[in-house]
Design an enzyme around this catalytic site. Structure first.
Site, PDB file in Angstrom:
ATOM      1  N   SER B 425       0.779  -1.234   0.000  1.00 11.73           N
ATOM      2  CA  SER B 425       0.000   0.000   0.000  1.00 11.73           C
ATOM      3  C   SER B 425       0.816   1.292   0.000  1.00 11.73           C
ATOM      4  O   SER B 425       0.294   2.318  -0.393  1.00 11.73           O
ATOM      5  CB  SER B 425      -0.929   0.020   1.201  1.00 11.73           C
ATOM      6  OG  SER B 425      -0.177  -0.163   2.360  1.00 11.73           O
ATOM      7  N   GLY B 428       0.340   5.052   0.123  1.00 12.45           N
ATOM      8  CA  GLY B 428      -0.982   5.262   0.683  1.00 12.45           C
ATOM      9  C   GLY B 428      -1.987   5.981  -0.190  1.00 12.45           C
ATOM     10  O   GLY B 428      -3.080   6.286   0.270  1.00 12.45           O
ATOM     11  N   GLY B 429      -1.627   6.260  -1.435  1.00 12.28           N
ATOM     12  CA  GLY B 429      -2.579   6.931  -2.322  1.00 12.28           C
ATOM     13  C   GLY B 429      -3.837   6.107  -2.523  1.00 12.28           C
ATOM     14  O   GLY B 429      -4.955   6.610  -2.378  1.00 12.28           O
ATOM     15  N   LYS B 430      -3.623   4.834  -2.803  1.00 10.91           N
ATOM     16  CA  LYS B 430      -4.777   3.967  -3.061  1.00 10.91           C
ATOM     17  C   LYS B 430      -5.496   3.621  -1.762  1.00 10.91           C
ATOM     18  O   LYS B 430      -6.728   3.567  -1.726  1.00 10.91           O
ATOM     19  CB  LYS B 430      -4.326   2.696  -3.778  1.00 10.91           C
ATOM     20  CG  LYS B 430      -3.724   2.993  -5.132  1.00 10.91           C
ATOM     21  CD  LYS B 430      -3.323   1.742  -5.856  1.00 10.91           C
ATOM     22  CE  LYS B 430      -2.431   2.054  -7.028  1.00 10.91           C
ATOM     23  NZ  LYS B 430      -1.068   2.445  -6.634  1.00 10.91           N
ATOM     24  N   ASP B 448       2.389  -3.023   4.114  1.00  8.65           N
ATOM     25  CA  ASP B 448       3.531  -2.869   3.215  1.00  8.65           C
ATOM     26  C   ASP B 448       4.742  -3.503   3.873  1.00  8.65           C
ATOM     27  O   ASP B 448       4.965  -3.345   5.076  1.00  8.65           O
ATOM     28  CB  ASP B 448       3.802  -1.397   2.900  1.00  8.65           C
ATOM     29  CG  ASP B 448       4.610  -1.268   1.621  1.00  8.65           C
ATOM     30  OD1 ASP B 448       4.003  -1.051   0.566  1.00  8.65           O
ATOM     31  OD2 ASP B 448       5.841  -1.420   1.683  1.00  8.65           O
ATOM     32  N   ASP B 475       5.256  -9.202   5.278  1.00  6.41           N
ATOM     33  CA  ASP B 475       5.454  -9.631   3.909  1.00  6.41           C
ATOM     34  C   ASP B 475       4.074 -10.067   3.405  1.00  6.41           C
ATOM     35  O   ASP B 475       3.368 -10.804   4.086  1.00  6.41           O
ATOM     36  CB  ASP B 475       6.434 -10.806   3.877  1.00  6.41           C
ATOM     37  CG  ASP B 475       6.812 -11.191   2.466  1.00  6.41           C
ATOM     38  OD1 ASP B 475       5.923 -11.167   1.598  1.00  6.41           O
ATOM     39  OD2 ASP B 475       7.994 -11.496   2.229  1.00  6.41           O
ATOM     40  N   ASP B 492      -1.657  -4.227  -5.531  1.00  5.10           N
ATOM     41  CA  ASP B 492      -0.901  -3.417  -6.495  1.00  5.10           C
ATOM     42  C   ASP B 492       0.538  -3.902  -6.384  1.00  5.10           C
ATOM     43  O   ASP B 492       1.324  -3.373  -5.632  1.00  5.10           O
ATOM     44  CB  ASP B 492      -1.029  -1.937  -6.158  1.00  5.10           C
ATOM     45  CG  ASP B 492      -0.374  -1.072  -7.203  1.00  5.10           C
ATOM     46  OD1 ASP B 492      -0.462  -1.409  -8.388  1.00  5.10           O
ATOM     47  OD2 ASP B 492       0.243  -0.061  -6.830  1.00  5.10           O
ATOM     48  N   CYS B 549       2.203  -1.388 -12.269  1.00  3.06           N
ATOM     49  CA  CYS B 549       2.545  -0.233 -13.088  1.00  3.06           C
ATOM     50  C   CYS B 549       3.582  -0.655 -14.123  1.00  3.06           C
ATOM     51  O   CYS B 549       4.529   0.052 -14.414  1.00  3.06           O
ATOM     52  CB  CYS B 549       3.064   0.918 -12.240  1.00  3.06           C
ATOM     53  SG  CYS B 549       4.488   0.473 -11.261  1.00  3.06           S
TER      54      CYS B 549
END
Lengths: 180, 687
Positions: B425, B428-430, B448, B475, B492, B549
């Protein structure tokens, strides 16, 4: 993660009461969901009970934060409010101070509030009272302690300090490493 | 600027026409005349409207009072000293009027700062003798014809243009300008002025000759492109082009080695060669045969040129090149050189988009909503204040976040009162987007693995006022053990970052084949963990969103396909994103599940956001499927035992066909290209 001891709760509530006074009750008796205070790694978190129950299953070394962090206990047992508690303080604050746009950045860099930056102030604010600092368009920017009562501020010269800085949202950038 | 200079060079032609020398395009001259004669500002303004770099204009404006006046003087001198062609009369009138309308004239001057440069040259030519009439016509012809080629040729985006120009336009333009400035400075003295002019003339003649060659070559190239040309002509042009000798013959392997040893070719050579290769490869059927070389040779050359031109390592250049058609690949690489727009996401827990936009506009930020697909995004065009340190930012009213990062959360579409896991994460945007969509109800687990990145995650969660978030640092692969039963899981995944090269160019060189295999291995482990963490009985949810991404297939479709194979209880569903390309269902001999086309890919050159991949799974109840599987397994076992009892000996000959078939099926299931059947093979190889 554990509930606060009696001493600890006393220290926390005293601090909070300095800013929100009797509104403290609203933090404990919430209409929507029961909330509680929890201590984890010297930090005090204010968290809904449902979140807390789920958070219990996270191992202590891996748990970083839950709910809202209110502040931390120093090694000597004093409690210090963090800027992260601003949400709740702003919601229930009894005494408020608004600062003009030209004073915003100064305050966000950690300076005290000067008289010529003062836009508005709650009437009959006593001396040494915890106040929440807002910008003129009602965005909470931080909190502090008044140096004089509202009546006395009139006599002061423009460069005199009105509110002693305690915490401001600029700390999210400045103190990100030490804050969490 | 080069192209503009070209256009400006066209301007004086009408003047010549008014002399009855070279008839073409009389419009602009008329304007100019009107400008000087009638002293109306309007034509100048129209010229302003023509695209012009602001800085240039400013430059032109600064010396207005001094240099421009001088400039005018110079013009007088030029005219007086020159042979005085009739075309000058109008401007001379203007000069007579100059004293009265100095400012106006200056205005027109500064607007035409560029035009003048070109004008001067042309005038000089006319004055001396009209020996270049024919060349001028030639100039204009191909120039205009160049335009469509420029537009259609996909190779030419900004950078390539810049790199390409020096061969033609900028040197002449800048030379001319310096010359003209010289003559300006020398203005008052006629003799020196004459000298300067003659020097300029010489230079001009030389340039003209160069230009002619260039034009010829260009025309030749154009001829190449033009399909209407007949073969013979085409060949001729080709020969001309090749005779010109600027990298149009594909170097052999040995030559390439030599080139490498010599420290690599020059940039413009590489660039021309890339253009050439793209053109040939684009029409391989038509022209490939003529070259007498293999297609693979061209591709090798192009890939290595791309690697050296854009600074990739060869492995990555090839990997990315294979994702696209040839021209599109070039577009992709070009787009990676340009930064993406800055975007912010409104924190709906604190404010509304309209209020935020207003507050930021008041601070001098120029912004606009991103698009119709999101109602919280704003695109920032320019800002007079640091957008990451405004009081609004600190108060948590918005988050600096790439447009592509909105997509997985939109696909996840969390509903209030759900339990959501964000497996990777930070920063933290999402996570905060999810919390905002949940309206601070339910609970979000933000995980994370990286402890240092967790700090910024916590800071952002608190700053944006998300009160339902539990931050932990595991993890991701430990997850169903820590806690399961989530309604939705967002993964993500950590990835190679080939979609965000414009943000982090270090990817270009530091990713090797091993990195990709390690990453896709990790991603496969994570996606299974994500699927296992979901509560399939969830009433409102039961979804997993997998996003990266990155644009490579082995981090995206391959991982999705792996998950579909490993977990029979999941299926892909529509992501709910109305744009984006469909995922590949087959790629370089690998076949993926049919439904992989429901995934979405986003590219920098198509959508002007970071390269991104989004897929959404629905996790269904497991029990049913397992039972079925078990039943089937038992049935098979029974059949097998029955067969054993009936016939003890195996007939190898008869079984061979079935064994072969079984092997083929296994290979197919694993996604390999299956070799043709045995009995067909000899037939295929014989001829």
């Amino acid at each position: 993660m554990r509930p606060l001891t009696e001493e600890e709760s006393k220290a926390v509530f005293e601090k909070l009461a300095n800013y929100i006074g009797k509104n403290l009750v609203h933090l404990i008796d919430r209409p929507d969901e029961p909330y509680c205070f929890r201590l984890h790694k010297d930090r005090v978190y204010y968290v809904s009970e449902s979140s807390m129950r789920l958070g219990v299953s996270v191992a202590r070394p891996s748990l970083i934060s839950l709910g809202t962090c209110f502040g931390k206990f120093s090694k000597s047992g004093k409690f210090k409010l963090h800027v992260t508690s601003l949400d709740y303080l702003a919601q229930y604050a009894k005494y408020k101070v608004w600062i003009k746009p030209n004073g915003e950045m100064s305050f966000l860099y950690g300076n005290h509030v000067l008289k010529n930056h003062l836009g508005r102030i709650t009437e009959d604010t006593p001396e040494h009272q915890g106040v929440v600092v807002y910008s003129m368009n009602d965005v909470p920017l931080g909190f502090g302690v008044t140096s004089r009562s509202t009546v006395d501020t009139r006599k002061l010269d423009p460069t005199a300090i009105i509110v002693f800085h305690q915490a401001d949202v600029g700390e999210y950038l400045r103190d990100e490493d030490t804050l969490f | 600027m080069g192209r503009r200079a070209k256009n400006k060079q066209g301007d004086p032609a009408p003047l010549v026409e008014s002399n009855g020398i070279a008839p073409s395009a009389p419009k602009k001259h008329g304007k100019r005349k009107a400008d000087t004669d009638a002293q109306s500002k309007r034509p100048a303004k129209k010229l302003k409207e023509a695209p012009k770099v602001k800085a240039d204009k400013r430059k032109a404006e600064e010396p207005t009072s001094t240099v421009k006046a001088k400039n005018a003087v110079t013009w007088d001198d030029v005219q007086d000293g020159g042979s005085g062609s009739e075309g000058w009369e109008g401007i001379e009138d203007g000069n007579i009027l100059r004293a009265q309308a100095k400012s106006l004239f200056d205005d027109s001057d500064e607007d035409e700062a560029h035009g003048f440069v070109g004008d001067l040259d042309e005038y000089e030519l006319d004055e001396s003798d009209n020996f270049h009439d024919s060349t001028m016509e030639l100039d204009l012809g191909p120039d205009e014809a160049d335009e469509p080629e420029l537009e259609t040729s996909k190779l030419r985006s900004k950078r390539s243009k810049q790199a390409e120009r020096p061969t033609k336009i900028i040197p002449t333009g800048s030379d001319a300008s310096t010359n003209s400035e010289d003559s300006e400075d020398d203005g008052p003295i006629n003799m020196e002025n004459m000298e300067a002019r003659s020097r300029a003339l010489d230079a001009r003649a030389a340039r003209e000759a160069e230009l002619d060659i260039e034009e010829l070559r260009r025309a030749a190239m154009e001829g190449d492109d033009d399909e209407e040309f007949d073969g013979a002509n085409d060949m001729e042009e080709d020969e001309v082009a090749e005779a010109d000798g600027d990298g149009f013959v594909l170097p052999t392997a040995a030559e390439r080695e030599a080139e490498k040893a010599a420290g690599g070719p020059e940039v413009h050579i590489v660039q021309q060669r890339m253009q050439h290769c793209v053109r040939i490869l684009g029409q391989w059927k038509k022209r490939g045969a003529k070259t007498g070389r293999k297609r693979s040779e061209y591709i090798d050359q192009l890939v290595s040129d791309i690697a050296s031109y854009y600074g990739y390592n060869e492995f990555l250049a090839e990997k990315l090149f294979q994702l696209f058609s040839v021209p599109e690949a070039i577009e992709f690489f070009e787009a990676n050189e340009v930064p993406r727009p800055v975007t912010i996401r409104t924190n709906t827990l604190r404010t509304r988009r309209r209020d935020l936009a207003q507050a930021l506009i008041n601070r001098g930020v120029n912004l606009e909503p991103i698009g119709k697909w999101t109602n919280v995004g704003l695109q920032v065009f320019e800002s007079s204040v640091p957008i990451g340190a405004t009081p609004e930012y600190l108060a948590g009213q918005y988050m600096l976040q790439a447009a592509s990062s909105f997509l997985p959360v939109i696909a996840l579409s969390p509903q209030p009162h759900e339990r959501v896991l964000d497996m990777a994460s930070a920063p933290g945007g999402k996570t905060t987007h999810i919390a905002a969509l949940l309206q601070n109800t339910g609970v979000v687990f933000a995980n994370d693995a990286n402890k240092t990145r967790v700090k910024s995650l916590t800071a952002n969660v608190h700053r944006l006022g998300c009160k339902n978030v539990v931050v932990c640092s595991y993890d991701g692969r430990e997850f169903p053990k820590v806690m399961g039963g989530f309604d939705r899981v967002l993964l993500d995944a950590p990835c190679s970052g080939t979609g965000v090269i414009s943000k982090d160019a270090s990817v270009k060189v530091n990713k090797s084949e091993r990195d990709f295999s390690l990453l896709s291995h990790l991603q496969k482990q994570l996606i299974l963990c994500a699927i296992d963490s979901v509560n399939p009985n969830s009433k409102t949810g039961g979804y997993v969103v997998y996003s990266t991404c990155s644009v490579t297939v082995d981090e995206n479709e391959a991982v999705v396909d792996y998950a579909l194979k490993k977990r029979p209880n999941v299926r892909l569903v529509d992501t709910g994103l109305e744009f984006g390309r469909e995922g590949f269902t087959s790629y370089r001999g690998k076949k993926f599940h049919e439904t992989v086309r429901l995934t979405r890919r986003f590219y920098p050159h198509v959508h002007n956001m970071d390269g991104f991949f989004v897929s959404k799974f629905k996790v269904e109840k497991r029990v049913k499927h397992q039972k079925k599987d078990e039943e089937e397994g038992e049935n098979e076992a029974e059949v097998a035992t029955a067969g054993d009892t009936e016939d003890v000996a195996f007939d190898d000959e008869a079984d061979k066909q079935y064994l072969e078939e079984g092997k083929r099926m296994r290979m197919k299931a694993k996604g390999f290209r299956v070799p043709p059947k045995l009995d067909q093979q000899p037939a295929a190889t014989a001829p």
